[in-house]
Design a protein around this motif. Structure first.
Motif, PDB file in Angstrom:
ATOM      1  N   GLN A   1       0.838  -1.196   0.000  1.00  0.00           N
ATOM      2  CA  GLN A   1       0.000   0.000   0.000  1.00  0.00           C
ATOM      3  C   GLN A   1       0.875   1.248   0.000  1.00  0.00           C
ATOM      4  O   GLN A   1       0.997   1.953   0.996  1.00  0.00           O
ATOM      5  N   SER A   2       1.489   1.499  -1.143  1.00  0.00           N
ATOM      6  CA  SER A   2       2.388   2.640  -1.273  1.00  0.00           C
ATOM      7  C   SER A   2       1.974   3.479  -2.476  1.00  0.00           C
ATOM      8  O   SER A   2       1.730   2.938  -3.560  1.00  0.00           O
ATOM      9  N   PRO A   3       1.912   4.798  -2.328  1.00  0.00           N
ATOM     10  CA  PRO A   3       1.564   5.643  -3.473  1.00  0.00           C
ATOM     11  C   PRO A   3       2.666   5.728  -4.517  1.00  0.00           C
ATOM     12  O   PRO A   3       2.438   6.228  -5.625  1.00  0.00           O
ATOM     13  N   THR A   4       3.870   5.243  -4.189  1.00  0.00           N
ATOM     14  CA  THR A   4       4.963   5.273  -5.161  1.00  0.00           C
ATOM     15  C   THR A   4       4.985   4.046  -6.060  1.00  0.00           C
ATOM     16  O   THR A   4       5.866   3.938  -6.914  1.00  0.00           O
ATOM     17  N   LEU A   5       4.058   3.123  -5.874  1.00  0.00           N
ATOM     18  CA  LEU A   5       3.983   1.951  -6.744  1.00  0.00           C
ATOM     19  C   LEU A   5       3.547   2.386  -8.142  1.00  0.00           C
ATOM     20  O   LEU A   5       2.571   3.108  -8.307  1.00  0.00           O
ATOM     21  N   ARG A   6       4.274   1.935  -9.150  1.00  0.00           N
ATOM     22  CA  ARG A   6       3.968   2.246 -10.534  1.00  0.00           C
ATOM     23  C   ARG A   6       3.651   0.954 -11.283  1.00  0.00           C
ATOM     24  O   ARG A   6       4.337  -0.059 -11.112  1.00  0.00           O
TER      25      ARG A   6
ATOM     26  N   TYR B   1       6.810  -1.567 -10.243  1.00  0.00           N
ATOM     27  CA  TYR B   1       8.026  -1.151  -9.554  1.00  0.00           C
ATOM     28  C   TYR B   1       7.705   0.035  -8.672  1.00  0.00           C
ATOM     29  O   TYR B   1       6.670   0.703  -8.840  1.00  0.00           O
ATOM     30  N   ASP B   2       8.580   0.290  -7.719  1.00  0.00           N
ATOM     31  CA  ASP B   2       8.456   1.439  -6.836  1.00  0.00           C
ATOM     32  C   ASP B   2       9.301   2.573  -7.415  1.00  0.00           C
ATOM     33  O   ASP B   2      10.512   2.428  -7.581  1.00  0.00           O
TER      34      ASP B   2
ATOM     35  N   LYS C   1      12.386  -3.773  -2.040  1.00  0.00           N
ATOM     36  CA  LYS C   1      13.831  -3.803  -2.221  1.00  0.00           C
ATOM     37  C   LYS C   1      14.262  -3.175  -3.539  1.00  0.00           C
ATOM     38  O   LYS C   1      15.422  -3.307  -3.944  1.00  0.00           O
ATOM     39  N   GLY C   2      13.329  -2.533  -4.239  1.00  0.00           N
ATOM     40  CA  GLY C   2      13.677  -1.856  -5.480  1.00  0.00           C
ATOM     41  C   GLY C   2      13.653  -2.720  -6.707  1.00  0.00           C
ATOM     42  O   GLY C   2      14.128  -2.298  -7.766  1.00  0.00           O
ATOM     43  N   LYS C   3      13.093  -3.915  -6.622  1.00  0.00           N
ATOM     44  CA  LYS C   3      13.039  -4.805  -7.772  1.00  0.00           C
ATOM     45  C   LYS C   3      11.756  -4.589  -8.563  1.00  0.00           C
ATOM     46  O   LYS C   3      10.845  -3.883  -8.117  1.00  0.00           O
ATOM     47  N   SER C   4      11.696  -5.182  -9.727  1.00  0.00           N
ATOM     48  CA  SER C   4      10.526  -5.075 -10.596  1.00  0.00           C
ATOM     49  C   SER C   4       9.809  -6.412 -10.651  1.00  0.00           C
ATOM     50  O   SER C   4      10.430  -7.475 -10.514  1.00  0.00           O
ATOM     51  N   ALA C   5       8.509  -6.363 -10.851  1.00  0.00           N
ATOM     52  CA  ALA C   5       7.685  -7.563 -10.965  1.00  0.00           C
ATOM     53  C   ALA C   5       6.940  -7.528 -12.289  1.00  0.00           C
ATOM     54  O   ALA C   5       6.518  -6.465 -12.747  1.00  0.00           O
ATOM     55  N   TYR C   6       6.784  -8.709 -12.889  1.00  0.00           N
ATOM     56  CA  TYR C   6       6.100  -8.836 -14.180  1.00  0.00           C
ATOM     57  C   TYR C   6       4.953  -9.824 -14.019  1.00  0.00           C
ATOM     58  O   TYR C   6       5.134 -10.907 -13.455  1.00  0.00           O
ATOM     59  N   LEU C   7       3.784  -9.457 -14.513  1.00  0.00           N
ATOM     60  CA  LEU C   7       2.623 -10.336 -14.497  1.00  0.00           C
ATOM     61  C   LEU C   7       1.961 -10.281 -15.862  1.00  0.00           C
ATOM     62  O   LEU C   7       1.945  -9.235 -16.521  1.00  0.00           O
ATOM     63  N   ILE C   8       1.417 -11.414 -16.302  1.00  0.00           N
ATOM     64  CA  ILE C   8       0.617 -11.443 -17.513  1.00  0.00           C
ATOM     65  C   ILE C   8      -0.725 -12.103 -17.196  1.00  0.00           C
ATOM     66  O   ILE C   8      -0.868 -12.807 -16.196  1.00  0.00           O
ATOM     67  N   GLU C   9      -1.678 -11.879 -18.075  1.00  0.00           N
ATOM     68  CA  GLU C   9      -3.076 -12.180 -17.793  1.00  0.00           C
ATOM     69  C   GLU C   9      -3.356 -13.662 -17.613  1.00  0.00           C
ATOM     70  O   GLU C   9      -4.247 -14.046 -16.866  1.00  0.00           O
ATOM     71  N   THR C  10      -2.631 -14.522 -18.284  1.00  0.00           N
ATOM     72  CA  THR C  10      -3.024 -15.926 -18.377  1.00  0.00           C
ATOM     73  C   THR C  10      -2.338 -16.843 -17.377  1.00  0.00           C
ATOM     74  O   THR C  10      -2.525 -18.061 -17.444  1.00  0.00           O
TER      75      THR C  10
END
Length: 454
Positions: free
Chosen positions: A143-148, A166-167, A227-236
């Motif tokens: 719950q962070s407003p810096t989440l993009r 990512y943040d 921790k400054g990492k990026s996450a990837y999600l796809i629909e399926t």
């Protein structure tokens, strides 16, 4: 209806004729109203209540205002069949084209407990095949407003929707920009798994080790974002991919952050010991029994020699046979029905080991070694690294077979050296990557014994 709208209607009519679940509903009047949608992936209640009923209830101006409030603009009219395939409805009204994404309704399962990454004291929630549900879980945990959240599409044939998270304050913006640029240039044909997002990026591909951590847990994604990492999600897919990574990410369980530090360090050390055991033991058994038995104490060397007395095959064939049969049992436990899977593999393993020992095909100590390797392999918490380790042990087994302890040592050195060569821009597999932390570099003034500043 002008000429351009007629061409669009003709193209959509052809699509409806070629797909049994596509629908066309036309209401002739002034102006003309034509509705296109795919019945199997749209919400019939939304179609009736928000699209067809307002046409009869409102005046022309009111209906156009209503459609404008729920529709989206499109770039090219040639993409309308693809828009229908994504679950949107298309309306041709008053020589205008409207696309309504809110008509989409995919069938999905409810949030369930993690099936791959089990937890003892952590949250019992896992991702599903619905992006809306997955985003809900991530927003709840982070719950962070810096989440993009950046939207993209992957696949040249089937354009699957994906998201990169990512943040903005913690992530390396240069890394994020480079990842997004490479995602736009990917050439995957049909990406049905989130790991393909990383596989099809134009980078140097690792030969053995995975390039991302694949997880089904929203709390792990939240921890990675912090921790400054990026996450990837796809629909399926009900999994998320995390990058950049280091080797320790594959050995860490989410329970580690929920326990006292002493318990966490003990379990982490236990996992690294299991990693070392499952990679080294098969090659070490062959190297020490066939080439360097003097490494053992005399009693142990005599015990191993006595257990192998009467065996018709050399040690490397003995190890290879048992390891291949173990791999077959593991794969069988994944493929057979769940109702008979555990019983079939347990009975098969017991019968196989006992029969092989009674027939003098393998030694009793070999059965202990193979069982220890199999158990240690399942201790690794991330499945992709567990698969990697299952392959690596055969590499070291081969080197131990051809050169004994010397070959085993060379293999370990080369493996560690290979880990140091795996890097992604300025991030490597052996680097501890965390979010940048700003330290106060100004030294505070010293105080004298009397309390005065100096």
């Amino acid at each position: 209806m002008n000429e351009q709208i007629q061409l669009i209607a003709s193209s959509l009519d052809t699509f409806v004729e070629n797909n049994a679940d596509a629908r066309k509903e036309q209401i002739t009047g002034e102006p003309e109203f034509i509705l296109y949608y795919i019945s199997t992936i749209t919400d019939s209640a939304f179609i009736d209540d928000q699209l067809k009923a307002p046409f009869f209830r409102y005046s022309g101006i009111q209906f156009e205002q209503h459609i404008n409030s729920i529709s989206q603009t499109i770039g090219k009219t040639d993409d309308l069949p693809a828009v229908l395939c994504k679950g949107s409805a298309v309306i041709l009204y008053n020589n205008q084209v409207y696309t309504i994404e809110k008509a989409l309704k995919y069938k999905t399962r409810n949030v369930d407990t993690p099936q791959v990454e089990a937890s003892i004291v952590g949250p019992l929630e896992a991702f599903v095949e619905s992006m809306a549900v997955n985003m809900n879980l991530i927003r709840k945990h982070y719950q962070s407003p810096t989440l993009r959240i950046v939207k993209f599409e992957i696949g040249t044939i089937s354009r699957i929707t994906g998201y990169m998270l990512y943040d903005s304050e913690l992530a390396d913006q240069a890394f994020v920009d480079r990842e997004l640029a490479q995602i736009k240039n990917q050439n995957a044909r049909n990406a049905q798994a989130v790991s393909k997002v990383q596989q099809y990026l134009p980078k140097k591909r690792p030969l053995l080790f995975p390039r991302s951590v694949v997880t089904e847990r929203p709390d792990r994604v939240s921890e990675a974002l912090s921790k400054g990492k990026s996450a990837y999600l796809i629909e399926t897919t009900p999994f998320a991919s995390l990058a950049p990574i280091n080797f320790h990410d594959f050995m860490a369980s989410m329970d580690d952050s929920y326990m006292l530090p002493v318990y966490s360090y003990f379990l982490i050390a236990l996992r690294y010991f299991a990693l070392f055991a499952t990679v080294i033991l098969p090659g070490a058994y062959v190297a020490f029994t066939a080439f360097n038995p003097e490494v053992f104490r005399v009693q142990l060397a005599l015990s191993i020699a006595g257990s192998r007395a009467g065996l018709p095959y050399p040690a490397f064939l003995e190890v290879g046979f048992m390891m291949i049969m173990t791999e077959l049992l593991v794969e069988a436990s994944l493929r057979v029905p769940k109702t008979i899977g555990p019983a079939a593999t347990t009975v098969g393993g017991l019968i196989l080991g006992e029969a092989a020992s009674q027939a003098n095909l393998v030694s009793d100590i070999m059965i202990i070694v193979v069982a220890a390797v199999a158990i240690a392999n399942f201790v690794i918490p991330i499945n992709t690294m567990s698969l990697t380790v299952r392959v690596l042990k055969y590499v070291l087994l081969f080197l131990g077979t051809i050169a004994g302890f010397f070959g085993l040592t060379i293999g370990i050195v080369l493996l560690i050296s290979y880990l140091f060569t795996m890097h992604d821009a300025k991030y490597s597999m052996v680097q501890s990557y965390t979010a940048p932390v700003k330290f106060n570099t100004q030294r505070s003034p010293k105080r004298s014994a009397g309390g005065r500043q100096t």
